[in-house]
Design a protein around this motif. Sequence first.
Motif, PDB file in Angstrom:
ATOM      1  N   THR A   1      -1.512   2.994  30.079  1.00  0.00           N
ATOM      2  CA  THR A   1      -2.697   3.529  30.756  1.00  0.00           C
ATOM      3  C   THR A   1      -2.397   4.900  31.361  1.00  0.00           C
ATOM      4  OG1 THR A   1      -3.467   1.299  31.270  1.00  0.00           O
ATOM      5  CG2 THR A   1      -4.415   3.114  32.543  1.00  0.00           C
TER       6      THR A   1
ATOM      7  N   THR B   1     -10.867  -8.571  33.279  1.00  0.00           N
ATOM      8  CA  THR B   1      -9.762  -8.315  34.215  1.00  0.00           C
ATOM      9  C   THR B   1      -9.340  -9.588  34.948  1.00  0.00           C
ATOM     10  OG1 THR B   1     -11.389  -7.592  35.882  1.00  0.00           O
ATOM     11  CG2 THR B   1     -10.322  -5.883  34.558  1.00  0.00           C
ATOM     12  N   LYS B   2     -10.284 -10.466  35.226  1.00  0.00           N
ATOM     13  CA  LYS B   2      -9.932 -11.728  35.884  1.00  0.00           C
ATOM     14  C   LYS B   2      -9.080 -12.589  34.966  1.00  0.00           C
ATOM     15  CE  LYS B   2     -10.150 -15.024  38.987  1.00  0.00           C
ATOM     16  NZ  LYS B   2      -9.418 -14.896  40.274  1.00  0.00           N
TER      17      LYS B   2
ATOM     18  N   THR C   1      -7.223 -11.534  32.314  1.00  0.00           N
ATOM     19  CA  THR C   1      -5.968 -10.912  31.880  1.00  0.00           C
ATOM     20  C   THR C   1      -5.013 -10.604  33.026  1.00  0.00           C
ATOM     21  OG1 THR C   1      -7.042  -8.738  31.924  1.00  0.00           O
ATOM     22  CG2 THR C   1      -7.001  -9.922  29.812  1.00  0.00           C
ATOM     23  N   THR C   2      -5.539 -10.377  34.230  1.00  0.00           N
ATOM     24  CA  THR C   2      -4.664 -10.004  35.352  1.00  0.00           C
ATOM     25  C   THR C   2      -4.742 -10.960  36.529  1.00  0.00           C
ATOM     26  OG1 THR C   2      -6.303  -8.617  36.503  1.00  0.00           O
ATOM     27  CG2 THR C   2      -5.027  -7.583  34.725  1.00  0.00           C
TER      28      THR C   2
ATOM     29  N   HIS D   1      -7.008 -10.825  38.663  1.00  0.00           N
ATOM     30  CA  HIS D   1      -7.707 -10.099  39.731  1.00  0.00           C
ATOM     31  C   HIS D   1      -8.956  -9.432  39.161  1.00  0.00           C
ATOM     32  CE1 HIS D   1      -8.399  -7.809  43.352  1.00  0.00           C
ATOM     33  NE2 HIS D   1      -8.334  -6.677  42.686  1.00  0.00           N
TER      34      HIS D   1
END
Length: 518
Positions: free
Chosen positions: A223, A292-293, A295-296, A298
Motif C-alpha cells: 500500500t 476490512t472487517k 480481512t483485518t 477492524h
Amino acid sequence: MSAPAPPNFSTQILSGWMNDINASFVLQSGYLVFMMQLGFALLTIGSVRAKSAKSVALKNIMDAAFGGVGYFIFGWAFAYGDKVDDSGNSIGNPFIGTDQFGMAATDGSKYNTFLFQYVFAISTATIVSGAVAERVKFIAYALYAFFLTAWVYPVLTHWVWTTSGWASPTRLASQGPLFIGSGAYDTVGSGAVHMMGGVAGLAGAWVAGPRKGRFDANGKPVTMHGHNAVLYMAGVLLLWFGFYGFNPGTMGMLIAPDGSSFSGVVARCAISTTMGGCFGGTVGILVQLIYTKITTGHAVWDLYAAGNCALTGMIVITSGCATYEPWASALGGIVGGLIILPSSLFVSHVLKIDDPVDAFAVHGIGGAVGVLWYALMAKKELVTELYGPTPDGGQRHWGWWMGDYPNVLGANVIWVLVIFGWTFAMMVPFFYVLKLCGLLRISPEEEEMGADISKHGGSAYPGMENIYTEHEASVRNGGAHPKLGAGNGHTDSHADKISSLEAELAALTSRVNKMSPA
C-alpha cells in the motif's frame, strides 16, 4: 395617442431564440465539464505522495492545453468533419471525418458543439494521468495527451456519434442500415469517454511499470497511501458537480426543434446522475466496511471507497441517463458500488499493475458496465422520446430486460470489445515506442527524490519537504515516525502516542488556565 403595435414575433425570430437558448445551455454545460479538470487534479494529487503533487497539477493544466491543440488541429475534423451535400446532409464515410481541420470552414453555429466536444476529449485524456502518476516523464504525458485527443478519441467518437458512423444509432438511411438493427447506444459516453480513458490508463500503467516499492519481492502489492485525503474528497465532489454538465449537457438542447420542451429529458439525466452517485457511494462504503472487517478484524469507513464508488455509480448510468427510470439509475449505482473492490483487487493482485487512483477499475470497468447497462435497462418510451423513430420510420430497439429483443445488447457488447481493442491497439505501441526512446519513465533516483524536485523546480509544499519525507519513511518502517517513536529501537503503539500527546495537551491547558486572571 394610440398604443404601439405589438412586435411581430415571427417564426424566424422564435427559431433564433430557441437556437440561442440551446447554444447557451450547451456552453454552460461545457463550462461545468471543464471544471472536472480541477476535480481530476485534486483527486489525483490527494491520492499520490506529496513529492509528486506539483507534477500532477502541471500535467492537468497541460492536459487541457495539449489536448486542446490536438483536438483543434486534427480531432474535430476526424470526429465531425463529414462532407455534406447541397441539402446539408452528411455524405461522410463510416470510419473517419475528412474535413474542417483546424476548424477551417466550420460553421459558427457549431462553435458551442466544438467547445463541448473539446472538454469531453480532454476529460478522456485526463483519466490517464492518475493511472501513470509519479513515474512518467512530462514529455511522455504531453505527447500522449496530444495523440489521444488528435487521433484515438475522435476516430472512435466518429463511429458512434455522427450521422455517418458505422455504429451510430443516428446513422442516416442513405448511409446504410443500423448496426444489428439498432446501432450501439453510448449516448453520453460511458464507453467512448470513460472506458476509453480507463483502458488507455491501463495501457500506460502496464508499459511504464509500477512505482518503486509498489510490489514486494514476492510480487505482493504494498500500500502506498496518498498524502491528502481532503484534496481527494474535494476532487470527488467537483467531479460529481461536473457530471451535472457532462450528462444533461449532452442532450444538446432545452427546446426541441419543433418548439416543444426538452427540459424534462435534461432533468431526467440529472436525476439519473444523482441516483447513480448516491447509491454507488452508499453501497461502496458498506462493501469496504465488510471487507476490512473480514480481512483485518477492524471495520473501516473508508473515504476512498465512498468516493470511487460514487463516481463509478455515475459512470454506470452515464450512457443511458436519459432513458432510465429513477429506480433503474439507483440499481445502476448499486452495481457501480459493488464492482470497484473486486476490480481494484484484480488489477493490483492478479494483473500486478500499479494504478494509483484505480482509473481502470472506476472508468474502464465502470464504463464498460455502463454501456451494457444501457442495453439492459433503457425504457422503450424514453428511447423513443430521445431518438425518435428509426431512419426508416420504425420503432427503435430498447433494453433487453425491459422487454425488447437483445439487439441493443449484441450491438453494445461488440461496442465494448471495439473500444477495448481500438484503444489498447493504439496506446500500447505508442507508450512502448516512448519507452524504447527513453522518453517514458523518469530514473529511479528521480522517482525516489520525487518528480516535483527532480523535474519541476521544487516541492509543492516549500518548507515542509522534510515532514513528508519522514512520514514516508515511517510508513516504510511500519509506522514509526522519527519525531514520535521512542528511543533505543523501541516503537510505541499508536494508542500510546495518542495518549502521551493528550496528556501533554491537558497539562498545557491546565498551566494556561492557572495563568488566566479570575
